[in-house]
Design a protein around this motif. Sequence first.
Motif, PDB file in Angstrom:
ATOM      1  N   ASP A   1       0.830  -1.200   0.000  1.00  0.00           N
ATOM      2  CA  ASP A   1       0.000   0.000   0.000  1.00  0.00           C
ATOM      3  C   ASP A   1       0.867   1.254   0.000  1.00  0.00           C
ATOM      4  OD1 ASP A   1       0.869   0.438   2.621  1.00  0.00           O
ATOM      5  OD2 ASP A   1      -0.954  -0.391   3.520  1.00  0.00           O
ATOM      6  N   GLN A   2       0.225   2.398   0.091  1.00  0.00           N
ATOM      7  CA  GLN A   2       0.932   3.682   0.057  1.00  0.00           C
ATOM      8  C   GLN A   2       1.392   4.138   1.438  1.00  0.00           C
ATOM      9  OE1 GLN A   2      -1.514   6.571  -2.084  1.00  0.00           O
ATOM     10  NE2 GLN A   2      -2.306   4.963  -3.439  1.00  0.00           N
TER      11      GLN A   2
ATOM     12  N   GLU B   1      -6.233   3.519   0.553  1.00  0.00           N
ATOM     13  CA  GLU B   1      -6.519   2.738   1.756  1.00  0.00           C
ATOM     14  C   GLU B   1      -5.313   1.908   2.187  1.00  0.00           C
ATOM     15  OE1 GLU B   1     -10.023   0.365   1.479  1.00  0.00           O
ATOM     16  OE2 GLU B   1     -11.257   1.970   0.604  1.00  0.00           O
ATOM     17  N   LYS B   2      -5.244   1.599   3.488  1.00  0.00           N
ATOM     18  CA  LYS B   2      -4.210   0.714   4.010  1.00  0.00           C
ATOM     19  C   LYS B   2      -4.601  -0.742   3.737  1.00  0.00           C
ATOM     20  CE  LYS B   2      -2.490   3.577   7.828  1.00  0.00           C
ATOM     21  NZ  LYS B   2      -2.256   3.643   9.295  1.00  0.00           N
ATOM     22  N   LEU B   3      -3.587  -1.610   3.657  1.00  0.00           N
ATOM     23  CA  LEU B   3      -3.877  -3.039   3.527  1.00  0.00           C
ATOM     24  C   LEU B   3      -4.660  -3.504   4.745  1.00  0.00           C
ATOM     25  CD1 LEU B   3      -0.525  -4.584   2.190  1.00  0.00           C
ATOM     26  CD2 LEU B   3      -2.560  -3.957   0.895  1.00  0.00           C
ATOM     27  N   SER B   4      -5.637  -4.348   4.506  1.00  0.00           N
ATOM     28  CA  SER B   4      -6.482  -4.835   5.597  1.00  0.00           C
ATOM     29  C   SER B   4      -5.910  -6.074   6.261  1.00  0.00           C
ATOM     30  CB  SER B   4      -7.887  -5.145   5.062  1.00  0.00           C
ATOM     31  OG  SER B   4      -7.817  -6.120   4.024  1.00  0.00           O
ATOM     32  N   LEU B   5      -4.775  -6.571   5.792  1.00  0.00           N
ATOM     33  CA  LEU B   5      -4.163  -7.751   6.393  1.00  0.00           C
ATOM     34  C   LEU B   5      -2.653  -7.592   6.448  1.00  0.00           C
ATOM     35  CD1 LEU B   5      -4.215 -10.711   3.842  1.00  0.00           C
ATOM     36  CD2 LEU B   5      -4.733  -8.392   3.194  1.00  0.00           C
TER      37      LEU B   5
ATOM     38  N   VAL C   1      -7.757  -7.876  -7.387  1.00  0.00           N
ATOM     39  CA  VAL C   1      -8.238  -6.693  -8.096  1.00  0.00           C
ATOM     40  C   VAL C   1      -8.853  -5.704  -7.111  1.00  0.00           C
ATOM     41  CG1 VAL C   1      -9.883  -5.837  -9.805  1.00  0.00           C
ATOM     42  CG2 VAL C   1      -8.567  -7.901 -10.271  1.00  0.00           C
ATOM     43  N   GLU C   2      -9.614  -6.202  -6.169  1.00  0.00           N
ATOM     44  CA  GLU C   2     -10.186  -5.329  -5.144  1.00  0.00           C
ATOM     45  C   GLU C   2      -9.086  -4.636  -4.352  1.00  0.00           C
ATOM     46  OE1 GLU C   2     -12.760  -5.558  -0.981  1.00  0.00           O
ATOM     47  OE2 GLU C   2     -12.796  -7.273  -2.363  1.00  0.00           O
ATOM     48  N   GLN C   3      -8.053  -5.387  -3.971  1.00  0.00           N
ATOM     49  CA  GLN C   3      -6.953  -4.798  -3.207  1.00  0.00           C
ATOM     50  C   GLN C   3      -6.231  -3.724  -4.016  1.00  0.00           C
ATOM     51  OE1 GLN C   3      -6.299  -5.297   0.072  1.00  0.00           O
ATOM     52  NE2 GLN C   3      -8.193  -6.498   0.002  1.00  0.00           N
TER      53      GLN C   3
END
Length: 682
Positions: free
Chosen positions: A216-217, A319-323, A309-311
């Motif tokens: 992520d960013q 958004e931050k990674l959810s995992l 693709v959603e990620q």
Amino acid sequence: MFKKLLIANRGEIACRVIKTARRMGIQTVAVYSDADRNALHVRMADEAVHIGPPQANQSYIVIDRIMQAIRDTGAEAVHPGYGFLSENPKFAAALAKEGVVFVGPPQGAIEAMGDKITSKKLADEAGVSTVPGHMGLIEDADEAARIATEIGYPVMIKASAGGGGKGMRIAWNDDEAREGFQSSKNEAANSFGDDRIFIEKFVTQPRHIEIQVLADQHGNCIYLGERECSIQRRNQKVIEEAPSPFLDEATRRAMGEQAVRLAQAVGYTSAGTVEFIVDGDRNFYFLEMNTRLQVEHPVTELITGVDLVEQMIRVAAGEKLSLAQEDVTLTGWAMESRLYAEDPYRGFLPSIGRLTRYRPPQEVAAGPLAEAGKWHEADAPAGETAVRNDTGVFEGGEISMYYDPMIAKLCTWGRDRAQAIEGMRLALDRFELEGIGHNLPFLSAVMDHPKFTSGDMTTAFIAEEYPDGFSGAELPEAELSRIVAATAAMNRVVDIRRTRISGRMDNHERRIGNEWVVVIGGHETAAIVEADRDGATVRFDDGSAHRVTSDWRPGEPLAILQVDGAPLVLKVNRITGGYRVRTRGADLVVKVLTPRQAELARLMPEKAEADTSKMLLCPMPGLVVKLHVEEGAEVQEGQALCTIEAMKMENILRAEKKGKISKINAAEGDSLAVDEVILEFE
């Protein structure tokens, strides 16, 4: 979150992105060329914009045309899919200038990793193991031969901006290095608009294993396990699986950590793939990094439950990674078979035309992706083994000569590798595809190959196991016996229907016979069919018997049967005196005759095939790029005669023996059909 997403691509990947965007409540925009006016991705999208002629270099990879489509529709973000502009830094720069979000990595990461020469240097600096090679660009064919000699044959000649098997050649000597350099350069220019070439050592007996990364960013980067991609042909992946049957946990962790280190070194965000070559001792070497979504991403999704693709979309939205890394688990096993419009009986050469029948197996939801609620087909029933089909075509649609020959990606998931393979076998058997040449029989044959089922394969699998090409699978005697029983039982159903239609059943003028002779490959088997309400018992003259049950009806092209309680799926077509039966990679002519018919058939002469030994026939529809000979020329065995281009690949046709050219029927620039005569020999 974005409200409108433009997909700068076509075919199955455009359809794939649309499915996720739709689930996320994002409107989609498709772009299309003249050839794709009626394509599936155009039908699926909320909006569609025409961008030019069929040729990709006049439509899909023209940045100005894509940018105009964005302006016309007000799209806020662009997903590039793979191929085309997905790894083009100029496209990323154009989007940034326009204030449109690129669903992919930063421009700098694309430039660093998208160029194979630069990426190898950066990988080496980041402490990632790399393959020996020449990092500079190659100017001409003679320099290519000289450098290849210095590195030591065999070598891999590669397009710096390449991908998807385009612009790649293996050379074993100076002549092949010179020839491979020119072909790679031409393909690279046509496919990517960049003809830079480099050379590296070709590692023999390698396995192709890649690591999926996601960043992520906000500085977070993880790896989602690996994919085994060793079943390849012409450097193009054919079958992929996740995880790899070869890696142990320690090697997986080491490869994953190096992949993450490289991604962080270039400030990477979004989904990306770090590819490695792994030798028999599990030593691994960096091959390249693909700064985009991979074709084979579904197998990673199936074992992790993560929609990549959603990620990508969420990362692009900031958004931050959810995992985290510790949240990543690999559950079960997944397989992907790439269904190509390539005829395995003609050396896997491209095939084009209309899909007169296209009936994929029903999708079935199972495994982590289904449990996570990320399954795209809401009407897919639940099951123990998952079946997923990513496609961009439909029945009645055309397969064009202008684009990649992929028709679909058929995927299965199971609790373990054996279950995933068995699920793939049945799914391939149920896949109905007619109208063009395709590699479905070959995929089926691989699923039964001992080397594949054992996991003992390298990237040389196809070359080693099918050195003379593919001419159909050889089924074991036990399987042929089941097919004999099935066709005998099915033929009795056909005979009953025929007598009922004729009206002779009701007035008892004709009894249904139960004695038959089944002929496969010249081998005769006498069979007695004892039918009852629930099926039929087929007895052979050696005392053996099979129990056959099915609800198949005459005229149906797919027969799903149970023989001795085990499934048997046959593609069935009526022919004179019997059936054409296809299953498990075999294409069989099965004659079902009465004893008298069999007696007379033994006396019939066989028809001789036409002699084409003195002709060079065009093996696939394509464009004549170059004629290497003139009329009256003496040619030697192996000498190049003609170069044909089809589906973005150059194919050099060579002389099979020494001879003299008597007539040339084609000219450079001509478009030829299959089996059209290019030239004739004395």
